[in-house]
Each structure stands twice: as structure tokens, then as C-alpha cells.
Write a protein that holds these residues in place. Structure first.
Motif, PDB file in Angstrom:
ATOM      1  N   ARG A  63       0.834  -1.205   0.000  1.00 37.84           N
ATOM      2  CA  ARG A  63       0.000   0.000   0.000  1.00 37.84           C
ATOM      3  C   ARG A  63       0.869   1.256   0.000  1.00 37.84           C
ATOM      4  N   ASP A  64       1.935   1.230   0.836  1.00 41.29           N
ATOM      5  CA  ASP A  64       2.830   2.396   0.879  1.00 41.29           C
ATOM      6  C   ASP A  64       3.465   2.634  -0.478  1.00 41.29           C
ATOM      7  N   LEU A  65       3.899   1.520  -1.096  1.00 41.52           N
ATOM      8  CA  LEU A  65       4.531   1.676  -2.407  1.00 41.52           C
ATOM      9  C   LEU A  65       3.536   2.187  -3.443  1.00 41.52           C
ATOM     10  N   GLU A  66       2.284   1.687  -3.340  1.00 42.57           N
ATOM     11  CA  GLU A  66       1.268   2.163  -4.281  1.00 42.57           C
ATOM     12  C   GLU A  66       1.001   3.662  -4.091  1.00 42.57           C
ATOM     13  N   GLU A  67       0.928   4.078  -2.801  1.00 46.41           N
ATOM     14  CA  GLU A  67       0.720   5.512  -2.545  1.00 46.41           C
ATOM     15  C   GLU A  67       1.897   6.334  -3.057  1.00 46.41           C
ATOM     16  N   LYS A  68       3.114   5.828  -2.784  1.00 49.20           N
ATOM     17  CA  LYS A  68       4.293   6.547  -3.281  1.00 49.20           C
ATOM     18  C   LYS A  68       4.287   6.605  -4.807  1.00 49.20           C
ATOM     19  N   LEU A  69       3.906   5.472  -5.416  1.00 49.43           N
ATOM     20  CA  LEU A  69       3.848   5.448  -6.873  1.00 49.43           C
ATOM     21  C   LEU A  69       2.820   6.450  -7.389  1.00 49.43           C
ATOM     22  N   LYS A  70       1.678   6.511  -6.681  1.00 48.98           N
ATOM     23  CA  LYS A  70       0.631   7.453  -7.087  1.00 48.98           C
ATOM     24  C   LYS A  70       1.126   8.893  -6.966  1.00 48.98           C
ATOM     25  N   ARG A  71       1.808   9.179  -5.814  1.00 57.11           N
ATOM     26  CA  ARG A  71       2.342  10.526  -5.632  1.00 57.11           C
ATOM     27  C   ARG A  71       3.380  10.849  -6.699  1.00 57.11           C
ATOM     28  N   HIS A  72       4.243   9.858  -6.976  1.00 53.06           N
ATOM     29  CA  HIS A  72       5.273  10.095  -7.992  1.00 53.06           C
ATOM     30  C   HIS A  72       4.646  10.352  -9.359  1.00 53.06           C
ATOM     31  N   LEU A  73       3.564   9.607  -9.645  1.00 50.78           N
ATOM     32  CA  LEU A  73       2.894   9.830 -10.924  1.00 50.78           C
ATOM     33  C   LEU A  73       2.309  11.241 -10.999  1.00 50.78           C
ATOM     34  N   GLU A  74       1.672  11.663  -9.866  1.00 54.20           N
ATOM     35  CA  GLU A  74       1.111  13.017  -9.848  1.00 54.20           C
ATOM     36  C   GLU A  74       2.210  14.068  -9.961  1.00 54.20           C
ATOM     37  N   GLU A  75       3.310  13.823  -9.208  1.00 51.66           N
ATOM     38  CA  GLU A  75       4.416  14.776  -9.282  1.00 51.66           C
ATOM     39  C   GLU A  75       5.013  14.815 -10.683  1.00 51.66           C
ATOM     40  N   ASN A  76       5.110  13.653 -11.294  1.00 50.41           N
ATOM     41  CA  ASN A  76       5.628  13.619 -12.669  1.00 50.41           C
ATOM     42  C   ASN A  76       4.707  14.384 -13.617  1.00 50.41           C
ATOM     43  N   LYS A  77       3.402  14.223 -13.367  1.00 45.60           N
ATOM     44  CA  LYS A  77       2.440  14.936 -14.206  1.00 45.60           C
ATOM     45  C   LYS A  77       2.594  16.444 -14.030  1.00 45.60           C
ATOM     46  N   ILE A  78       2.708  16.866 -12.731  1.00 41.14           N
ATOM     47  CA  ILE A  78       2.891  18.299 -12.457  1.00 41.14           C
ATOM     48  C   ILE A  78       4.211  18.794 -13.040  1.00 41.14           C
ATOM     49  N   SER A  79       5.249  17.966 -12.868  1.00 43.46           N
ATOM     50  CA  SER A  79       6.558  18.356 -13.404  1.00 43.46           C
ATOM     51  C   SER A  79       6.506  18.485 -14.921  1.00 43.46           C
ATOM     52  N   LYS A  80       5.777  17.581 -15.554  1.00 45.39           N
ATOM     53  CA  LYS A  80       5.654  17.657 -17.012  1.00 45.39           C
ATOM     54  C   LYS A  80       4.933  18.936 -17.425  1.00 45.39           C
ATOM     55  N   THR A  81       3.860  19.271 -16.636  1.00 39.93           N
ATOM     56  CA  THR A  81       3.136  20.515 -16.939  1.00 39.93           C
ATOM     57  C   THR A  81       4.047  21.725 -16.756  1.00 39.93           C
ATOM     58  N   GLU A  82       4.794  21.726 -15.635  1.00 34.12           N
ATOM     59  CA  GLU A  82       5.708  22.839 -15.390  1.00 34.12           C
ATOM     60  C   GLU A  82       6.790  22.901 -16.455  1.00 34.12           C
ATOM     61  N   LEU A  83       7.249  21.724 -16.876  1.00 36.63           N
ATOM     62  CA  LEU A  83       8.259  21.694 -17.935  1.00 36.63           C
ATOM     63  C   LEU A  83       7.705  22.285 -19.229  1.00 36.63           C
ATOM     64  N   ASP A  84       6.444  21.943 -19.531  1.00 33.17           N
ATOM     65  CA  ASP A  84       5.819  22.521 -20.728  1.00 33.17           C
ATOM     66  C   ASP A  84       5.738  24.042 -20.615  1.00 33.17           C
ATOM     67  N   TRP A  85       5.342  24.510 -19.405  1.00 37.46           N
ATOM     68  CA  TRP A  85       5.273  25.963 -19.203  1.00 37.46           C
ATOM     69  C   TRP A  85       6.658  26.600 -19.352  1.00 37.46           C
ATOM     70  N   PHE A  86       7.637  25.925 -18.752  1.00 33.80           N
ATOM     71  CA  PHE A  86       8.996  26.456 -18.832  1.00 33.80           C
ATOM     72  C   PHE A  86       9.473  26.534 -20.281  1.00 33.80           C
TER      73      PHE A  86
END
Length: 318
Positions: A63-86
């Protein structure tokens, strides 16, 4: 021979100790197998418990790994959006920089042309200035002479200003002394008139006190004495008041005020109380006395200049 432990109740009974075929080849194999089975059961139970603990721990870690994976996916998504903005901002900045570079290059070209024009003009002015240096030196010599002349004139003017200030200070001090002298003259004049009234009132009171024993012949004696004592008290207060007002004005003059700016000193007009004409012979000093201080003769102060001012311009207030 094999020894077997039995209950105390059957200690005297015979026990079959022979091997029990076909389940055991030797004596006690069944008991040994049961013990081994029990040990295996215990090990199995312990292994099962360990398995459950490991399974639960694994579920939690999963469960912890799944939550971490979910957070990492969200962070990656946000990072990708920020990268696009950048990247978009970077593209805009690059375009802006290219535009500025183009403008700077155009300005450089324009400045080079201006520098060339200024350089040509400077050479031309340099040639002209070479001919004006001698004229400038001549003007400098003349300016030095003029400066020396102006310095001398300035020193003379400063001396005149200093002398004028000294004369003004002396005149100012004399004017202050004159105004103070005038105020002192007015003060003595007003106080002198009030003091005459005071002395006459005191004399009349003394005469009244001398004849106060004959109250039958003079029934209003006590009321007259009270009236004259009150009048005498008022005159004394008015004298102190006048002195105080004049002193305040003298102090104001010394502190920088001008006499024309000060308000007039207000002196109350005091009248003598009514006299009993039947006893006018008892106080001959009041037979021809004036009825108020404004009618008294004025005794001028000796040795003081009048400065062209009236001796006492102050009005009397009822």
C-alpha cells in the motif's frame, strides 16, 4: 528389557511391552512419531504465524509503495506541466531576446553613424578652438583683474554693512531705552495720582476715627468709615494693578515688543465716597479735593525726556 512408566493404580498389573505390528518395528516408535508430529505441528503453526505477519507487512508495504507510486505519478504529471510551461516561457524569452538583439544591432549601427559625425564635428571644433585659445587666455587675464576689483568692492560693502548693523543695534537700544523711559514716566504719573487719593483717604479716615466717639452727632459714622476703608482698599489694589501692568509692558519692550504694538494700560476711575457736609469742618483737606483720580494735578518725572509723546495716553475705565 524395556522400562515403561505406568500409573500407580496399575503398578502391579502386567503390561504388554512388545512391539505393535505393523505400526512399529521397535518398541516406542509410535510415541516417537507422535512427538515428531507434534513438533511438526508446532513448527507449522509458527511458520503460519510468520507467514501471516510477513503477508500483513507485505500488504502494508505494498500500500505504501502504491501511494508513493501514485504521488510520484502526480508529481511527474505536475513536473511535465511545469516543464511545458517552462519550455513555452523559454521560447518566448528566446524570441524576445532575438528581437532585442536585432534592435541592439540597429542601435549600434545608428550609434556608429552618430559617433562618426561627432568625431568629424569634434575635429572641426578642435581646429576652431585652436584659434580661440589666445582669446580665452586674454579673457582669463581680464577676469582676474575684474575679480580682484570685485573682491575689494565686496570688502568695502561688508564693512559698510557691519557699520550699518552696529548703528542699527545702537539705535535700537536707544529706542528701547526711550520707550522704557516713557512707560516708567506714565507709570509714575498714574501711580502718583492714585497715591494722592490714597493719602487723602487715609487722612479722612484718621479724622473720622478721631470724631468717632460722638456717634450721636454723627449717626452715619460707621457706614462712612466702612465706605472709606473699602475705597482705600480699592485704591491700594488699583495701585498694585497699575504697577504690575506697567512692569509687564516694560518687560515686553525689553524682550523685543514695540510700544505702538502694546495695548493701553487700563486704569479704573475711582471716585471718593460721599462726605457728610455737616462735618466738612472736621476734615478740611477734603473741602476742595477732586472727586476722581483723573482730576488730580500731574507731577511730572524730573529729568526724563518726553520724546514728543503725551504724558499719559491711557484711558480710565469705570
Amino acid at each position: 528389557m524395556v522400562a515403561i512408566q505406568v500409573s500407580w493404580n496399575i503398578i502391579h498389573q502386567e503390561v504388554n511391552t512388545e512391539p505393535y505390528n505393523p505400526f512399529e518395528e521397535q518398541q516406542g516408535e509410535i510415541s516417537r512419531i507422535e512427538k515428531e508430529h507434534q513438533v511438526l505441528q508446532d513448527q507449522l503453526q509458527e511458520a503460519y504465524e510468520n507467514y501471516e505477519q510477513i503477508r500483513l507487512k507485505g500488504l502494508e508495504e505494498t500500500r505504501d509503495l502504491e501511494e508513493k507510486l501514485k504521488r510520484h505519478l502526480e508529481e511527474n504529471k505536475i513536473s511535465k506541466t511545469e516543464l511545458d510551461w517552462f519550455l513555452q516561457d523559454l521560447e518566448r524569452e528566446i524570441k524576445k531576446w532575438q528581437q532585442e538583439k536585432k534592435e541592439i544591432q540597429e542601435r549600434l549601427k545608428s550609434l556608429k553613424k552618430k559617433i562618426k559625425k561627432v568625431s568629424n564635428a569634434s575635429e572641426m571644433y578642435t581646429q576652431k578652438n585652436d584659434g580661440k585659445e589666445k582669446e580665452l587666455e586674454l579673457h582669463l587675464d581680464q577676469s582676474l583683474e575684474i575679480s580682484n576689483t570685485l573682491t575689494n568692492e565686496k570688502m568695502k560693502i561688508e564693512e559698510c554693512i557691519k557699520k550699518g548693523k552696529d548703528d542699527y543695534e545702537e539705535s535700537h537700544q536707544r529706542a528701547v531705552a526711550a520707550e522704557v523711559s516713557v512707560l516708567e514716566n506714565w507709570k509714575e504719573s498714574e501711580v502718583y495720582k492714585l497715591q494722592i487719593m490714597e493719602s487723602q483717604a487715609e487722612a479722612y479716615l484718621k479724622k473720622l476715627e478721631l470724631i468717632s466717639c460722638d456717634t450721636a452727632a454723627y449717626p452715619d459714622m460707621e457706614s462712612d468709615i466702612c465706605s472709606w476703608e473699602l475705597f482705600l482698599s480699592n485704591v491700594t489694589k488699583e495701585i498694585e494693578k497699575a504697577k504690575s501692568q506697567f512692569e509687564e509692558q516694560i518687560k515686553a519692550i525689553k524682550n523685543g515688543s514695540r510700544l505702538s504694538e502694546l495695548s493701553k494700560v487700563q486704569i479704573s476711575e475711582l471716585s471718593f465716597p460721599a462726605c457728610n457736609t455737616s462735618f466738612a469742618w472736621a476734615v478740611p483737606s477734603l473741602e476742595h479735593c477732586p472727586r476722581s483720580a483723573s482730576c488730580l494735578p500731574l507731577k511730572p518725572r524730573q529729568g526724563l525726556p518726553s520724546f514728543g509723546l503725551p504724558l499719559c495716553p491711557f484711558s480710565h475705565v469705570h
